[in-house]
Design a protein around this motif. Sequence first.
Motif, mmCIF file in Angstrom:
data_model
loop_
_atom_site.group_PDB
_atom_site.id
_atom_site.type_symbol
_atom_site.label_atom_id
_atom_site.label_comp_id
_atom_site.label_asym_id
_atom_site.label_seq_id
_atom_site.Cartn_x
_atom_site.Cartn_y
_atom_site.Cartn_z
ATOM 1 N N UNK A 30 0.832 -1.183 0.000
ATOM 2 C CA UNK A 30 0.000 0.000 0.000
ATOM 3 C C UNK A 30 0.873 1.241 0.000
ATOM 4 N N UNK A 31 0.352 2.310 -0.568
ATOM 5 C CA UNK A 31 1.103 3.553 -0.663
ATOM 6 C C UNK A 31 0.200 4.737 -0.322
ATOM 7 N N UNK A 32 0.775 5.701 0.357
ATOM 8 C CA UNK A 32 0.085 6.947 0.686
ATOM 9 C C UNK A 32 1.048 8.104 0.426
ATOM 10 N N UNK A 33 0.536 9.299 0.505
ATOM 11 C CA UNK A 33 1.393 10.477 0.396
ATOM 12 C C UNK A 33 2.494 10.414 1.453
ATOM 13 N N UNK A 34 2.115 10.072 2.680
ATOM 14 C CA UNK A 34 3.102 10.023 3.770
ATOM 15 C C UNK A 34 4.171 8.967 3.519
ATOM 16 N N UNK A 35 3.785 7.801 2.994
ATOM 17 C CA UNK A 35 4.783 6.757 2.761
ATOM 18 C C UNK A 35 5.717 7.129 1.613
ATOM 19 N N UNK A 36 5.237 7.932 0.691
ATOM 20 C CA UNK A 36 6.081 8.289 -0.447
ATOM 21 C C UNK A 36 6.924 9.533 -0.204
ATOM 22 N N UNK A 37 6.334 10.551 0.388
ATOM 23 C CA UNK A 37 7.021 11.835 0.467
ATOM 24 C C UNK A 37 7.471 12.247 1.860
ATOM 25 N N UNK A 38 7.026 11.522 2.893
ATOM 26 C CA UNK A 38 7.361 11.922 4.255
ATOM 27 C C UNK A 38 7.994 10.809 5.075
ATOM 28 N N UNK A 39 8.312 9.694 4.458
ATOM 29 C CA UNK A 39 8.948 8.598 5.184
ATOM 30 C C UNK A 39 8.021 7.859 6.130
ATOM 31 N N UNK A 40 6.710 7.995 5.931
ATOM 32 C CA UNK A 40 5.741 7.321 6.789
ATOM 33 C C UNK A 40 5.662 5.833 6.497
ATOM 34 N N UNK A 41 4.843 5.114 7.274
ATOM 35 C CA UNK A 41 4.722 3.667 7.073
ATOM 36 C C UNK A 41 4.072 3.349 5.728
ATOM 37 N N UNK A 42 4.459 2.213 5.187
ATOM 38 C CA UNK A 42 3.925 1.776 3.901
ATOM 39 C C UNK A 42 5.018 1.731 2.853
ATOM 40 N N UNK A 43 4.600 1.570 1.638
ATOM 41 C CA UNK A 43 5.528 1.402 0.525
ATOM 42 C C UNK A 43 5.507 2.634 -0.361
#
Length: 142
Positions: A30-43
């Motif tokens: 799964x991907x979110x804005x946070x996982x892509x641009x802010x180092x958040x959890x996810x892919x």
Amino acid sequence: MPVSKAHAQWNGDVPSGSGTFTAGESISGGVTYKSRFEGGPGSNPEQLIAAAHATCFSMALANVLAEAGSPADGIETDAAVTLRPVDGVPTILKIELTTVGTVPGLDEPAFQDFAGKAKAGCPVSRALAGVPEITLTASLKK
């Protein structure tokens, strides 16, 4: 040769939406804005690029070594993909490959030479030729 396939779905706008992807039969996430641009959890897609590049490079190096009569006992490669804005647009600016090989009877300069040849011939390296900087650090396991 088979055609490799993947599927992705995105729901909503980019800042608050989310998506999923599958690649082949066994990779999903799964991907979110946070996982892509802010180092958040996810892919994120850049992790997939890093995984593809590390895997392809390791296989290319194993092949180059075997063809030269110096088969590797093992090759480990890490890839780090740097995504930064350029003129307000997210852009992959750099990929750092770091590989360590276990190759009986081979010296460090020869290993580095073979690694350079593998980088030049790796299909993913060639596909990513538009990335401004792709570095390679290669060493033998001590």
